[in-house]
Write an enzyme that holds these catalytic residues in place. Structure first.
Site, PDB file in Angstrom:
ATOM      1  N   HIS A  43       0.843  -1.192   0.000  1.00 51.90           N
ATOM      2  CA  HIS A  43       0.000   0.000   0.000  1.00 51.90           C
ATOM      3  C   HIS A  43       0.883   1.249   0.000  1.00 51.90           C
ATOM      4  O   HIS A  43       1.849   1.344   0.752  1.00 51.90           O
ATOM      5  CB  HIS A  43      -0.891  -0.018   1.249  1.00 51.90           C
ATOM      6  CG  HIS A  43      -1.854   1.110   1.348  1.00 51.90           C
ATOM      7  ND1 HIS A  43      -1.849   1.986   2.411  1.00 51.90           N
ATOM      8  CD2 HIS A  43      -2.869   1.502   0.534  1.00 51.90           C
ATOM      9  CE1 HIS A  43      -2.822   2.867   2.253  1.00 51.90           C
ATOM     10  NE2 HIS A  43      -3.459   2.599   1.121  1.00 51.90           N
ATOM     11  N   HIS A 103       0.329  10.764  -1.957  1.00 47.58           N
ATOM     12  CA  HIS A 103      -0.986  10.352  -1.478  1.00 47.58           C
ATOM     13  C   HIS A 103      -1.863  11.547  -1.142  1.00 47.58           C
ATOM     14  O   HIS A 103      -2.996  11.660  -1.600  1.00 47.58           O
ATOM     15  CB  HIS A 103      -0.859   9.446  -0.251  1.00 47.58           C
ATOM     16  CG  HIS A 103      -2.196   9.018   0.280  1.00 47.58           C
ATOM     17  ND1 HIS A 103      -2.893   9.747   1.224  1.00 47.58           N
ATOM     18  CD2 HIS A 103      -2.994   7.963  -0.034  1.00 47.58           C
ATOM     19  CE1 HIS A 103      -4.040   9.153   1.477  1.00 47.58           C
ATOM     20  NE2 HIS A 103      -4.133   8.064   0.729  1.00 47.58           N
TER      21      HIS A 103
END
Length: 306
Positions: free
Chosen positions: A51, A94
């Site tokens: 991730h 992100h």
């Protein structure tokens, strides 16, 4: 020319980062092989996806260095987060702001690529590293022959993502996260070879993908962040269609306080019927579930060293 110089410089930096380490790579070189890698057979090796690129100490999230670090321990795919700079270059980040993971401040989209490349990335402990925010193109070039990238949906228009994959003929090692059948249909109509990490959390969502005509051979299904008995129905429906199912451990299980608790959770997730774990702690998750791999599986042909 400036973009080419940046790419060459970054690749040289990563080679230096991992020069003494052999990488565990995925031997996937065609879209059909990628489909086979993610095909559910009932005798599959538990798969790991990092991730945000699988961050670790001195290996910042959404960096090539983090992915190279993870691959020095285990084969893995990587979920990453493309966003646009002020001058419309796709880079990895992100958050929509720079503060948490870089030495910059404020919104990414107020910085040009040239300004972004002057910043340094921070690791999981907030320590400043020597590493830069990479462009998506730099990452695509680096990943070929090593791993598979899974592009999350942030602020990049679908058409730009589709164009980049086509430009690099990257259908064999770049997948796209889609949240619904409508997004999947846009990409599939544009490119019949593209593979998806698709949100399929409910029977209704499953039916919508089928109605849209998206081949199940081109889907790996994200079922959610929780290991719960209610998952069994959707696991069974997807497995009947040859689709592997993924649980993301980042929101809950990666945050358990001890390594022992986390390892127990990773093992239970696979035993409950999931086939893929997407984890911030990708190296830990891989180590925990390694013993669950069957003695013989056709999937082992996809694993190699480089």
């Amino acid at each position: 020319m400036k973009q080419l110089i940046l790419t060459v410089s970054l690749i040289a930096s990563v080679q230096a980062f991992g020069q003494s380490k052999k990488l565990n790579v995925l031997k996937v070189s065609t879209p059909q092989q990628l489909q086979q890698y993610f095909k559910y057979t009932g005798n599959d090796v538990p798969l790991i996806s990092g991730h945000r690129g699988g961050p670790d100490k001195n290996a910042p999230e959404n960096s090539i260095e983090a992915m190279a670090n993870t691959l020095s321990f285990t084969p893995a795919t990587f979920e990453i987060d493309p966003r646009l700079t002020k001058d419309s270059v796709v880079v990895l980040l992100h958050d929509d702001t720079l503060d948490r993971t870089t030495t910059g401040h404020g919104k990414l989209n107020s910085y040009t690529l040239e300004e972004v490349k002057k910043l340094k990335l921070k690791d999981v402990n907030g320590n400043v590293t020597p590493y830069q925010i990479p462009t998506l193109e730099e990452v695509i070039v680096w990943a070929k022959g090593k791993t598979v990238l899974i592009l999350d949906k942030k602020d990049v228009p679908l058409s730009i993502t589709a164009k980049l994959i086509k430009k690099h003929h990257a259908e064999a090692w770049v997948m796209i996260t889609v949240h619904n059948a409508k997004e999947a249909k846009f990409y599939y109509d544009d490119n019949k070879d593209v593979m998806f990490e698709a949100f399929v959390k409910t029977k209704k969502a499953l039916e919508e993908y089928e109605k849209a005509g998206i081949p199940w051979a081109q889907i790996m299904a994200y079922v959610g962040p929780q290991d719960k008995p209610e998952n069994k129905e959707i696991f069974d429906l997807l497995h009947q269609r040859g689709v592997m199912c993924m649980i993301s451990t980042a929101p809950i299980y990666d945050k358990l306080p001890t390594a022992e608790e986390r390892a127990k959770a990773y093992v239970q997730i696979i035993k409950s019927g999931a086939d893929v774990i997407e984890a911030d702690r990708a190296i830990e998750a891989a180590a925990a579930v390694r013993s669950l791999a069957p003695a013989k599986s056709k999937k082992t042909k996809f694993f190699g060293k480089k």
